[in-house]
Design an enzyme around this catalytic site. Structure first.
Site, PDB file in Angstrom:
ATOM      1  N   ASN A   9      16.972 -45.099 -28.487  1.00 53.94           N
ATOM      2  CA  ASN A   9      17.788 -45.298 -27.285  1.00 53.94           C
ATOM      3  C   ASN A   9      16.834 -45.311 -26.097  1.00 53.94           C
ATOM      4  O   ASN A   9      16.329 -44.275 -25.686  1.00 53.94           O
ATOM      5  CB  ASN A   9      18.797 -44.144 -27.163  1.00 53.94           C
ATOM      6  CG  ASN A   9      19.610 -44.213 -25.883  1.00 53.94           C
ATOM      7  OD1 ASN A   9      19.549 -45.204 -25.159  1.00 53.94           O
ATOM      8  ND2 ASN A   9      20.370 -43.171 -25.609  1.00 53.94           N
ATOM      9  N   TRP A  10      16.615 -46.512 -25.574  1.00 55.85           N
ATOM     10  CA  TRP A  10      15.626 -46.645 -24.487  1.00 55.85           C
ATOM     11  C   TRP A  10      16.171 -46.116 -23.164  1.00 55.85           C
ATOM     12  O   TRP A  10      15.449 -46.051 -22.180  1.00 55.85           O
ATOM     13  CB  TRP A  10      15.195 -48.106 -24.349  1.00 55.85           C
ATOM     14  CG  TRP A  10      14.394 -48.626 -25.521  1.00 55.85           C
ATOM     15  CD1 TRP A  10      14.049 -47.926 -26.662  1.00 55.85           C
ATOM     16  CD2 TRP A  10      13.830 -49.934 -25.678  1.00 55.85           C
ATOM     17  NE1 TRP A  10      13.315 -48.737 -27.499  1.00 55.85           N
ATOM     18  CE2 TRP A  10      13.156 -49.963 -26.928  1.00 55.85           C
ATOM     19  CE3 TRP A  10      13.829 -51.088 -24.888  1.00 55.85           C
ATOM     20  CZ2 TRP A  10      12.486 -51.106 -27.396  1.00 55.85           C
ATOM     21  CZ3 TRP A  10      13.165 -52.225 -25.353  1.00 55.85           C
ATOM     22  CH2 TRP A  10      12.498 -52.224 -26.588  1.00 55.85           C
ATOM     23  N   LYS A  11      17.455 -45.817 -23.118  1.00 59.29           N
ATOM     24  CA  LYS A  11      18.093 -45.332 -21.880  1.00 59.29           C
ATOM     25  C   LYS A  11      17.752 -46.275 -20.713  1.00 59.29           C
ATOM     26  O   LYS A  11      17.554 -47.468 -20.940  1.00 59.29           O
ATOM     27  CB  LYS A  11      17.703 -43.874 -21.627  1.00 59.29           C
ATOM     28  CG  LYS A  11      18.035 -43.002 -22.850  1.00 59.29           C
ATOM     29  CD  LYS A  11      17.949 -41.516 -22.598  1.00 59.29           C
ATOM     30  CE  LYS A  11      18.331 -40.769 -23.879  1.00 59.29           C
ATOM     31  NZ  LYS A  11      18.316 -39.325 -23.741  1.00 59.29           N
ATOM     32  N   HIS A  94      27.563 -41.187 -25.442  1.00 56.37           N
ATOM     33  CA  HIS A  94      26.342 -40.403 -25.262  1.00 56.37           C
ATOM     34  C   HIS A  94      26.610 -39.293 -24.241  1.00 56.37           C
ATOM     35  O   HIS A  94      27.359 -39.492 -23.285  1.00 56.37           O
ATOM     36  CB  HIS A  94      25.195 -41.307 -24.785  1.00 56.37           C
ATOM     37  CG  HIS A  94      23.867 -40.614 -24.851  1.00 56.37           C
ATOM     38  ND1 HIS A  94      23.453 -39.726 -23.891  1.00 56.37           N
ATOM     39  CD2 HIS A  94      22.892 -40.652 -25.789  1.00 56.37           C
ATOM     40  CE1 HIS A  94      22.268 -39.252 -24.230  1.00 56.37           C
ATOM     41  NE2 HIS A  94      21.903 -39.795 -25.370  1.00 56.37           N
ATOM     42  N   GLU A  96      24.985 -38.275 -21.840  1.00 57.05           N
ATOM     43  CA  GLU A  96      24.700 -38.656 -20.451  1.00 57.05           C
ATOM     44  C   GLU A  96      25.864 -39.467 -19.870  1.00 57.05           C
ATOM     45  O   GLU A  96      26.154 -39.371 -18.677  1.00 57.05           O
ATOM     46  CB  GLU A  96      23.373 -39.435 -20.395  1.00 57.05           C
ATOM     47  CG  GLU A  96      22.189 -38.502 -20.629  1.00 57.05           C
ATOM     48  CD  GLU A  96      20.996 -39.127 -21.322  1.00 57.05           C
ATOM     49  OE1 GLU A  96      20.905 -40.367 -21.385  1.00 57.05           O
ATOM     50  OE2 GLU A  96      20.145 -38.354 -21.831  1.00 57.05           O
ATOM     51  N   GLU A 166      23.986 -34.684 -31.209  1.00 59.71           N
ATOM     52  CA  GLU A 166      22.960 -34.430 -30.201  1.00 59.71           C
ATOM     53  C   GLU A 166      23.317 -33.189 -29.392  1.00 59.71           C
ATOM     54  O   GLU A 166      24.146 -33.261 -28.469  1.00 59.71           O
ATOM     55  CB  GLU A 166      22.865 -35.617 -29.241  1.00 59.71           C
ATOM     56  CG  GLU A 166      22.488 -36.909 -29.916  1.00 59.71           C
ATOM     57  CD  GLU A 166      21.799 -37.862 -28.955  1.00 59.71           C
ATOM     58  OE1 GLU A 166      20.752 -38.387 -29.336  1.00 59.71           O
ATOM     59  OE2 GLU A 166      22.277 -38.044 -27.825  1.00 59.71           O
ATOM     60  N   GLY A 172      15.778 -34.479 -24.272  1.00 57.19           N
ATOM     61  CA  GLY A 172      14.753 -34.663 -23.254  1.00 57.19           C
ATOM     62  C   GLY A 172      14.123 -33.374 -22.769  1.00 57.19           C
ATOM     63  O   GLY A 172      13.418 -33.360 -21.754  1.00 57.19           O
ATOM     64  N   SER A 212      15.049 -34.509 -28.701  1.00 53.39           N
ATOM     65  CA  SER A 212      13.607 -34.227 -28.792  1.00 53.39           C
ATOM     66  C   SER A 212      13.061 -34.411 -30.203  1.00 53.39           C
ATOM     67  O   SER A 212      12.176 -33.680 -30.646  1.00 53.39           O
ATOM     68  CB  SER A 212      13.299 -32.826 -28.259  1.00 53.39           C
ATOM     69  OG  SER A 212      13.634 -32.735 -26.880  1.00 53.39           O
ATOM     70  N   GLY A 233      15.225 -40.681 -28.077  1.00 51.47           N
ATOM     71  CA  GLY A 233      15.117 -41.082 -26.678  1.00 51.47           C
ATOM     72  C   GLY A 233      13.656 -41.257 -26.293  1.00 51.47           C
ATOM     73  O   GLY A 233      13.044 -42.303 -26.529  1.00 51.47           O
ATOM     74  N   GLY A 234      13.077 -40.220 -25.703  1.00 55.26           N
ATOM     75  CA  GLY A 234      11.713 -40.289 -25.175  1.00 55.26           C
ATOM     76  C   GLY A 234      10.692 -40.892 -26.123  1.00 55.26           C
ATOM     77  O   GLY A 234       9.897 -41.758 -25.730  1.00 55.26           O
TER      78      GLY A 234
HETATM   79  O1  LIG Z   1      19.852 -40.829 -27.325  1.00 52.65           O
HETATM   80  C1  LIG Z   1      18.875 -40.111 -27.503  1.00 52.65           C
HETATM   81  C2  LIG Z   1      18.926 -38.713 -27.228  1.00 52.65           C
HETATM   82  O2  LIG Z   1      19.600 -38.425 -26.048  1.00 52.65           O
HETATM   83  C3  LIG Z   1      17.673 -37.934 -27.427  1.00 52.65           C
HETATM   84  O3  LIG Z   1      16.791 -38.082 -26.356  1.00 52.65           O
HETATM   85  P1  LIG Z   1      15.349 -37.397 -26.456  1.00 52.65           P
HETATM   86  O4  LIG Z   1      14.771 -37.840 -27.775  1.00 52.65           O
HETATM   87  O5  LIG Z   1      14.587 -37.888 -25.283  1.00 52.65           O
HETATM   88  O6  LIG Z   1      15.576 -35.912 -26.444  1.00 52.65           O
END
Ligand SMILES: O=C[C@H](O)COP(=O)(O)O
Length: 248
Positions: A9-11, A94, A96, A166, A172, A212, A233-234
């Site tokens: 997920n590149w957000k 999600h 967020e 999640e 994050g 994470s 994510g990150g």
């Molecule tokens: O969609 C992905 C998640 O929110 C995880 O994000 P993260 O890997 O940066 O903690």
């Protein structure tokens, strides 16, 4: 046997030029993956990335969508549009979106029904906040979110859905749920699916862990019996890191 699925997920990251560079670097690194590999860029990068992954083992998804096909919903994107762009997946609910954009269990359900009706595979996110975990309501919360999201689907449809567990406090932050904790909560989610849709659907539905997840913890998390993949994510923003997770 459930085939693992790891999605990036590149957000809200990457311009089209940056997305091009990232996907070009990623393609050769994940070509032998034994799991399903998905990337979810922003809407403005979908076309660029979709073209570049043609003929590869990488699938593509959007990060959100509206449930209506069209209409006066300024700033929104419909399932019909995502299908027209050749999308395979769509992330829904999600944390967020729930936290910053007023997404509710009800809207996640509407979007899930719309996605399935359009043959898009939803990646439905559920998970508790730190306060909820400390209050001891994690199990109740993920059960409620899961059942609400899937309401109205048939058992057959549920088999193809992807759920991402999640824990919000792990997103994050560098804090990961222990593999045992993640496995336990995912087991609770699977049980909730079984209660509403039966053992066959619960045995088929793929449930990812997200929060994470990175090259350092992917092998252990993916070794747990209930964990069928990851929503990253990150670590998905760096081709080498994401490929290490994919090739866990
Ligand atoms: O969609 C992905 C998640 O929110 C995880 O994000 P993260 O890997 O940066 O903690």
């Amino acid at each position: 046997m459930r085939k693992p699925i790891i999605a990036g997920n590149w957000k809200m990251n990457n311009t089209p030029a940056e997305a091009k560079a990232l996907i070009e670097e990623l393609i050769p690194l994940v070509k032998d993956a034994k799991c399903d590999v998905v990337v979810c860029p922003t809407y403005v990068c979908l076309e660029t990335v979709k073209k570049l992954i043609a003929g590869t083992n990488i699938k593509i998804g959007a990060q959100n969508m509206h449930w209506e096909e069209k209409g006066a919903f300024t700033g929104e994107i419909s399932p019909k549009m995502l299908v027209a762009m050749g999308m395979d997946y769509v992330i829904l609910g999600h944390s967020e979106r729930r936290q910053y954009f007023a997404e509710t269990d009800e809207t996640v359900n509407k979007k899930t029904l719309a996605a399935v009706a359009h043959n898009l595979i939803p990646i439905i996110c559920v998970g508790e906040t730190l306060e909820q975990r400390e209050a001891g309501v994690t199990a109740d919360l993920v059960r409620t979110q899961t059942k609400a999201a899937l309401k109205g689907l048939t058992a057959e449809q549920v088999k193809d859905v992807v759920i991402a567990y999640e824990p919000v406090w792990a997103i994050g932050t560098g804090r990961t749920a222990t593999s045992a904790d993640a496995n336990e909560v995912i087991g609770i989610i699977r049980k909730a699916v079984e209660e509403d849709f039966g053992g066959e659907a619960a045995g088929a539905v793929r449930i990812q862990y997200g929060g994470s997840m990175n090259p350092g913890n992917a092998t252990e998390l993916m070794g747990m019996p209930e964990i069928d993949g990851g929503l990253i994510g990150g670590a998905s923003l760096k081709a080498v890191d994401f490929s290490k997770v994919v090739n866990y």
